[in-house]
Write a protein that holds these residues in place. Structure first.
Motif, PDB file in Angstrom:
ATOM      1  N   ILE A 273       0.840  -1.198   0.000  1.00 26.44           N
ATOM      2  CA  ILE A 273       0.000   0.000   0.000  1.00 26.44           C
ATOM      3  C   ILE A 273       0.878   1.252   0.000  1.00 26.44           C
ATOM      4  CG2 ILE A 273      -1.759   1.303   1.266  1.00 26.44           C
ATOM      5  CD1 ILE A 273      -2.690  -1.451   2.392  1.00 26.44           C
ATOM      6  N   ILE A 274       0.519   2.185  -0.857  1.00 27.56           N
ATOM      7  CA  ILE A 274       1.264   3.435  -1.002  1.00 27.56           C
ATOM      8  C   ILE A 274       0.307   4.581  -0.724  1.00 27.56           C
ATOM      9  CG2 ILE A 274       2.457   4.933  -2.657  1.00 27.56           C
ATOM     10  CD1 ILE A 274       3.160   2.216  -4.143  1.00 27.56           C
ATOM     11  N   ARG A 275       0.672   5.468   0.201  1.00 30.35           N
ATOM     12  CA  ARG A 275      -0.169   6.625   0.526  1.00 30.35           C
ATOM     13  C   ARG A 275       0.708   7.642   1.238  1.00 30.35           C
ATOM     14  NH1 ARG A 275      -1.811   6.159   6.073  1.00 30.35           N
ATOM     15  NH2 ARG A 275      -0.873   4.297   6.948  1.00 30.35           N
ATOM     16  N   SER A 276       0.185   8.841   1.425  1.00 24.76           N
ATOM     17  CA  SER A 276       0.990   9.859   2.120  1.00 24.76           C
ATOM     18  C   SER A 276       0.137  10.658   3.089  1.00 24.76           C
ATOM     19  CB  SER A 276       1.650  10.794   1.096  1.00 24.76           C
ATOM     20  OG  SER A 276       0.649  11.499   0.377  1.00 24.76           O
ATOM     21  N   ASN A 277      -0.985  10.091   3.546  1.00 28.18           N
ATOM     22  CA  ASN A 277      -1.926  10.866   4.368  1.00 28.18           C
ATOM     23  C   ASN A 277      -1.609  10.762   5.852  1.00 28.18           C
ATOM     24  OD1 ASN A 277      -2.619   8.182   4.440  1.00 28.18           O
ATOM     25  ND2 ASN A 277      -4.809   8.485   4.172  1.00 28.18           N
ATOM     26  N   TYR A 278      -0.400  11.143   6.213  1.00 25.17           N
ATOM     27  CA  TYR A 278      -0.008  11.164   7.621  1.00 25.17           C
ATOM     28  C   TYR A 278      -0.346  12.512   8.246  1.00 25.17           C
ATOM     29  CZ  TYR A 278       2.299   6.655   7.232  1.00 25.17           C
ATOM     30  OH  TYR A 278       2.550   5.318   7.063  1.00 25.17           O
ATOM     31  N   LEU A 279      -0.332  12.563   9.568  1.00 22.69           N
ATOM     32  CA  LEU A 279      -0.851  13.749  10.258  1.00 22.69           C
ATOM     33  C   LEU A 279       0.121  14.926  10.265  1.00 22.69           C
ATOM     34  CD1 LEU A 279      -3.009  15.107  12.054  1.00 22.69           C
ATOM     35  CD2 LEU A 279      -1.869  14.085  14.026  1.00 22.69           C
ATOM     36  N   TRP A 280       1.357  14.712  10.658  1.00 17.15           N
ATOM     37  CA  TRP A 280       2.238  15.832  10.977  1.00 17.15           C
ATOM     38  C   TRP A 280       2.977  16.346   9.744  1.00 17.15           C
ATOM     39  CZ3 TRP A 280       0.936  17.821  15.354  1.00 17.15           C
ATOM     40  CH2 TRP A 280       0.434  16.995  16.372  1.00 17.15           C
ATOM     41  N   ASP A 281       3.399  17.590   9.813  1.00 21.19           N
ATOM     42  CA  ASP A 281       4.089  18.225   8.691  1.00 21.19           C
ATOM     43  C   ASP A 281       5.337  17.431   8.281  1.00 21.19           C
ATOM     44  OD1 ASP A 281       2.181  20.086   9.179  1.00 21.19           O
ATOM     45  OD2 ASP A 281       3.541  21.693   9.814  1.00 21.19           O
ATOM     46  N   GLU A 282       6.093  16.989   9.286  1.00 21.52           N
ATOM     47  CA  GLU A 282       7.340  16.264   9.003  1.00 21.52           C
ATOM     48  C   GLU A 282       7.054  15.008   8.178  1.00 21.52           C
ATOM     49  OE1 GLU A 282       6.224  17.184  11.906  1.00 21.52           O
ATOM     50  OE2 GLU A 282       7.720  18.372  12.982  1.00 21.52           O
ATOM     51  N   SER A 283       5.975  14.296   8.572  1.00 22.31           N
ATOM     52  CA  SER A 283       5.625  13.062   7.867  1.00 22.31           C
ATOM     53  C   SER A 283       5.093  13.374   6.481  1.00 22.31           C
ATOM     54  CB  SER A 283       4.573  12.285   8.654  1.00 22.31           C
ATOM     55  OG  SER A 283       4.901  12.255  10.008  1.00 22.31           O
ATOM     56  N   ALA A 284       4.248  14.386   6.390  1.00 20.49           N
ATOM     57  CA  ALA A 284       3.722  14.780   5.082  1.00 20.49           C
ATOM     58  C   ALA A 284       4.884  15.065   4.145  1.00 20.49           C
ATOM     59  CB  ALA A 284       2.820  16.002   5.215  1.00 20.49           C
ATOM     60  N   GLY A 285       5.910  15.722   4.659  1.00 21.80           N
ATOM     61  CA  GLY A 285       7.069  16.049   3.836  1.00 21.80           C
ATOM     62  C   GLY A 285       7.699  14.812   3.221  1.00 21.80           C
TER      63      GLY A 285
ATOM     64  N   ASP B 145      18.474  11.516  17.534  1.00 22.63           N
ATOM     65  CA  ASP B 145      18.517  12.299  18.775  1.00 22.63           C
ATOM     66  C   ASP B 145      17.137  12.804  19.209  1.00 22.63           C
ATOM     67  OD1 ASP B 145      18.063  14.364  17.058  1.00 22.63           O
ATOM     68  OD2 ASP B 145      19.940  15.443  17.444  1.00 22.63           O
ATOM     69  N   ARG B 146      16.083  12.541  18.401  1.00 24.67           N
ATOM     70  CA  ARG B 146      14.770  12.955  18.887  1.00 24.67           C
ATOM     71  C   ARG B 146      14.349  12.148  20.108  1.00 24.67           C
ATOM     72  NH1 ARG B 146      13.028   9.708  14.410  1.00 24.67           N
ATOM     73  NH2 ARG B 146      11.206   8.401  14.796  1.00 24.67           N
ATOM     74  N   PHE B 147      14.988  10.997  20.331  1.00 23.72           N
ATOM     75  CA  PHE B 147      14.661  10.209  21.516  1.00 23.72           C
ATOM     76  C   PHE B 147      15.438  10.695  22.737  1.00 23.72           C
ATOM     77  CE2 PHE B 147      13.769   7.665  17.769  1.00 23.72           C
ATOM     78  CZ  PHE B 147      12.414   7.463  17.959  1.00 23.72           C
ATOM     79  N   THR B 148      16.244  11.733  22.556  1.00 29.75           N
ATOM     80  CA  THR B 148      16.840  12.448  23.687  1.00 29.75           C
ATOM     81  C   THR B 148      16.150  13.797  23.875  1.00 29.75           C
ATOM     82  OG1 THR B 148      18.981  11.422  23.308  1.00 29.75           O
ATOM     83  CG2 THR B 148      18.972  13.447  24.586  1.00 29.75           C
ATOM     84  N   THR B 149      15.907  14.494  22.760  1.00 28.89           N
ATOM     85  CA  THR B 149      15.302  15.826  22.868  1.00 28.89           C
ATOM     86  C   THR B 149      13.806  15.752  23.158  1.00 28.89           C
ATOM     87  OG1 THR B 149      14.749  15.914  20.514  1.00 28.89           O
ATOM     88  CG2 THR B 149      16.934  16.712  21.150  1.00 28.89           C
ATOM     89  N   GLY B 150      13.179  14.620  22.781  1.00 25.61           N
ATOM     90  CA  GLY B 150      11.736  14.505  22.970  1.00 25.61           C
ATOM     91  C   GLY B 150      10.921  15.045  21.816  1.00 25.61           C
ATOM     92  N   ALA B 151      11.590  15.465  20.725  1.00 22.94           N
ATOM     93  CA  ALA B 151      10.865  16.009  19.567  1.00 22.94           C
ATOM     94  C   ALA B 151      10.329  14.864  18.705  1.00 22.94           C
ATOM     95  CB  ALA B 151      11.786  16.920  18.753  1.00 22.94           C
ATOM     96  N   LEU B 152       9.376  14.106  19.273  1.00 27.25           N
ATOM     97  CA  LEU B 152       8.852  12.945  18.570  1.00 27.25           C
ATOM     98  C   LEU B 152       7.919  13.372  17.447  1.00 27.25           C
ATOM     99  CD1 LEU B 152       8.024  10.571  21.569  1.00 27.25           C
ATOM    100  CD2 LEU B 152      10.188  10.909  20.374  1.00 27.25           C
ATOM    101  N   VAL B 153       7.744  12.476  16.478  1.00 23.61           N
ATOM    102  CA  VAL B 153       6.778  12.694  15.398  1.00 23.61           C
ATOM    103  C   VAL B 153       5.740  11.573  15.542  1.00 23.61           C
ATOM    104  CG1 VAL B 153       6.445  13.018  12.929  1.00 23.61           C
ATOM    105  CG2 VAL B 153       8.650  13.595  13.967  1.00 23.61           C
ATOM    106  N   ASP B 154       4.745  11.817  16.375  1.00 24.05           N
ATOM    107  CA  ASP B 154       3.833  10.748  16.780  1.00 24.05           C
ATOM    108  C   ASP B 154       2.827  10.451  15.679  1.00 24.05           C
ATOM    109  OD1 ASP B 154       2.123   8.989  17.913  1.00 24.05           O
ATOM    110  OD2 ASP B 154       1.471  10.290  19.538  1.00 24.05           O
ATOM    111  N   GLU B 155       3.005   9.320  15.021  1.00 26.54           N
ATOM    112  CA  GLU B 155       2.108   8.935  13.917  1.00 26.54           C
ATOM    113  C   GLU B 155       1.345   7.656  14.216  1.00 26.54           C
ATOM    114  OE1 GLU B 155       1.051  10.569  11.552  1.00 26.54           O
ATOM    115  OE2 GLU B 155       2.514  12.119  11.015  1.00 26.54           O
TER     116      GLU B 155
END
Lengths: 410, 101
Positions: free
Chosen positions: A73-85, A392-402
């Motif tokens: 399956i191929i799609r791009s309908n994720y929630l966050w800007d980072e994922s959309a990118g 390093d997002r697992f140190t900074t906490g800047a997760l991209v929760d999808e």
């Protein structure tokens, strides 16, 4: 009566599309893992960066891991800007990939429906549709009647256990033929002079003075200027060879196909709540994916009660499938991150790179992941689209929760 | 489906259990004083070995008690089970003893 049997329009299986070289003594770049992402990375290292002194090392046979086991399956309908990118970048590449590779991939933009079964599903889905639109990703919210128009075989009665309250719809989403994708990418990489070496298991990673110097394999030691890990479910095992702990859990994920059936299913239907996603392959099999097994495992097989539960849910959604038969089930190992987003990253070891954590949804990203990973390797700095997905997002906490958009319950 | 020997109830189907992830992960003594790296490690990193793995299970549909097991993730074979609070077993202890006897 259609006189042409299912599959008659598919191209013949090819003879040999790439050489079968002995591994060399040294390369500028060694890619560990000959799946879709590894092959796409090789393809774009050559095409975008002119780097061709490259080997792709594959433990088994080419694209025989998750590339052969996913539901395409191929799609791009994720929630966050980072994922959309990153996912939309991948989808745009898919749209030109057949021409780019000059190879038929059977890429079919038949759309995807993500069903909502509860009020909370509806709220989350509508929010995701709006977020997609703001990011230039095609998305619509459909009510049950509109769902029925897109996919007539979906049961939309309010009386079933999991009533369909609506769905998000991405018309540009679709499926592709996974083997052809791997073969097209491998052919392109091979034509550029890249060695694709199968039956070559990496057993150690040599690090000297904080810098990677090569890999030890079942077919000898290979020196490397740069080493790029691309091994999905086995990423933790490989990174451990270089002393790098990863925030990954490897789980079995199962899928199955029915026998070949007449075309009944015009699109792709996914349901988070009941853990099933269904499309009909070009030959005519119904292709269905399940949820992951709860425990970690490297066995490439899952428990049958997971399949049983998934079939029960599928029958509620598609009563027409009641007399279809399960032809074949299988499992792959998916590397799941805490935030259901991938890791594309430099590592604490100089010239050692990481592409992993795609979990249950790596196939859709194949060209996009290869594109940004090749850039990251070539420039020793994260591609802008990969920058939010570093380790390093697992140190900074800047997760991209999808978790909401990843579709397979983790 | 795994056959899992609960230390209290004996062997039962996997469907009766809930998986609880890696065992023996202590909560940090003084979280506020931890550097980000260590707090991140506690939050996000769990063992993911290909081989023996000490993990927690709860016999949800049975005695509802938590216990620990050592399972080989390369084969899914259960190597040892022991009660919560007991010291970690390596997995070799089951040698010569049938877990399911």
């Amino acid at each position: 009566m259609n006189p042409r049997p299912p599959g008659a329009d598919l191209p013949e299986h090819p003879d040999h599309l790439w050489r079968d070289p002995e591994p060399g003594r040294s390369y500028d770049v060694v890619i560990v893992g000959g799946g879709g992402h590894g092959l796409a990375t090789a393809h774009y290292l050559a095409r975008n960066h002119g780097i061709t002194d490259v080997a792709v090392l594959e433990r088994g046979w080419l694209a025989g891991g998750n590339m052969a086991r996913n539901t395409t399956i191929i799609r791009s309908n994720y929630l966050w800007d980072e994922s959309a990118g990153i996912y939309e970048h991948a989808l745009k590449l898919w749209e030109g990939l057949e021409e780019e590779l000059d190879y038929p991939l059977l890429f079919s933009q038949r759309g995807v429906l993500n069903l909502a079964h509860s009020l909370q599903d509806v709220r989350d889905s509508v929010r995701r549709v709006e977020a997609n639109r703001l990011n230039g990703v095609d998305a619509e919210w459909l009510d049950p009647q509109q769902v029925k128009e897109v996919c007539p075989i979906v049961e939309i009665s309010p009386d079933v256990r999991y009533p369909v309250l609506g769905a998000t719809y991405q018309p540009r989403a679709g499926i592709a033929k996974h083997d052809h994708v791997a073969w097209g990418l491998a052919r392109s990489a091979d034509a550029a002079g890249i060695d694709i070496v199968q039956n070559c298991e990496v057993t150690g990673i040599d690090v000297s003075g904080g810098r990677v110097t090569g890999v030890r394999t079942s077919r000898g030691t290979i020196a490397a200027g740069k080493v790029a890990l691309c091994a999905a479910g086995h990423s933790s095992v490989l990174a451990d060879m270089a002393g790098i702990p990863l925030p990954l859990q490897s789980h079995p994920l199962q899928a199955l196909v029915s026998e070949l059936l007449e075309p009944v299913h015009p699109t792709v239907v996914m349901s988070n709540a009941v853990h099933v996603y269904v499309s009909q392959a070009h030959k005519g099999e119904l292709v269905m994916g399940a949820g992951i097994d709860a425990y970690t495992s490297y066995t490439q097989r899952g428990a049958f009660h997971i399949i049983e539960r998934q079939m029960a849910a599928a029958l509620e959604l598609f009563p027409i499938f009641a007399r279809a038969h399960v032809l074949r089930t299988w499992g792959g190992i998916v590397d799941v991150t805490p935030d259901a987003s991938p890791i594309i990253s430099l590592t604490p070891v100089k010239n050692l790179y990481l592409n992993c954590g795609w979990g249950t949804g790596g196939f859709k990203a194949t060209p996009g992941a290869g594109w940004v990973y090749a850039h990251t390797i070539a420039h020793d700095t994260p591609h802008p689209l990969a920058a939010p997905f570093t380790l390093d997002r697992f140190t900074t906490g800047a997760l991209v929760d999808e978790h909401g958009a990843a579709a397979v319950a983790h | 489906m795994l056959l899992i020997p609960c230390p209290w109830c004996g062997p039962r189907d996997e469907a009766e259990y809930t998986y609880g992830g890696q065992a023996h992960v202590p909560y940090p003594q003084d979280p506020a004083s931890l550097p980000d790296e260590e707090w991140g490690r506690y939050l996000f990193h769990r063992a993911n070995p290909k081989g023996p793995h000490a993990e927690r299970w709860c016999h949800t549909a049975g005695c509802r008690r938590w216990f620990n097991a050592v399972r080989d993730t390369a084969t899914n074979q259960l190597l040892a089970v022991y009660r919560a609070g007991e010291p970690r077993l390596a997995g070799g202890e089951a040698n010569g003893r049938d877990l399911f006897a």
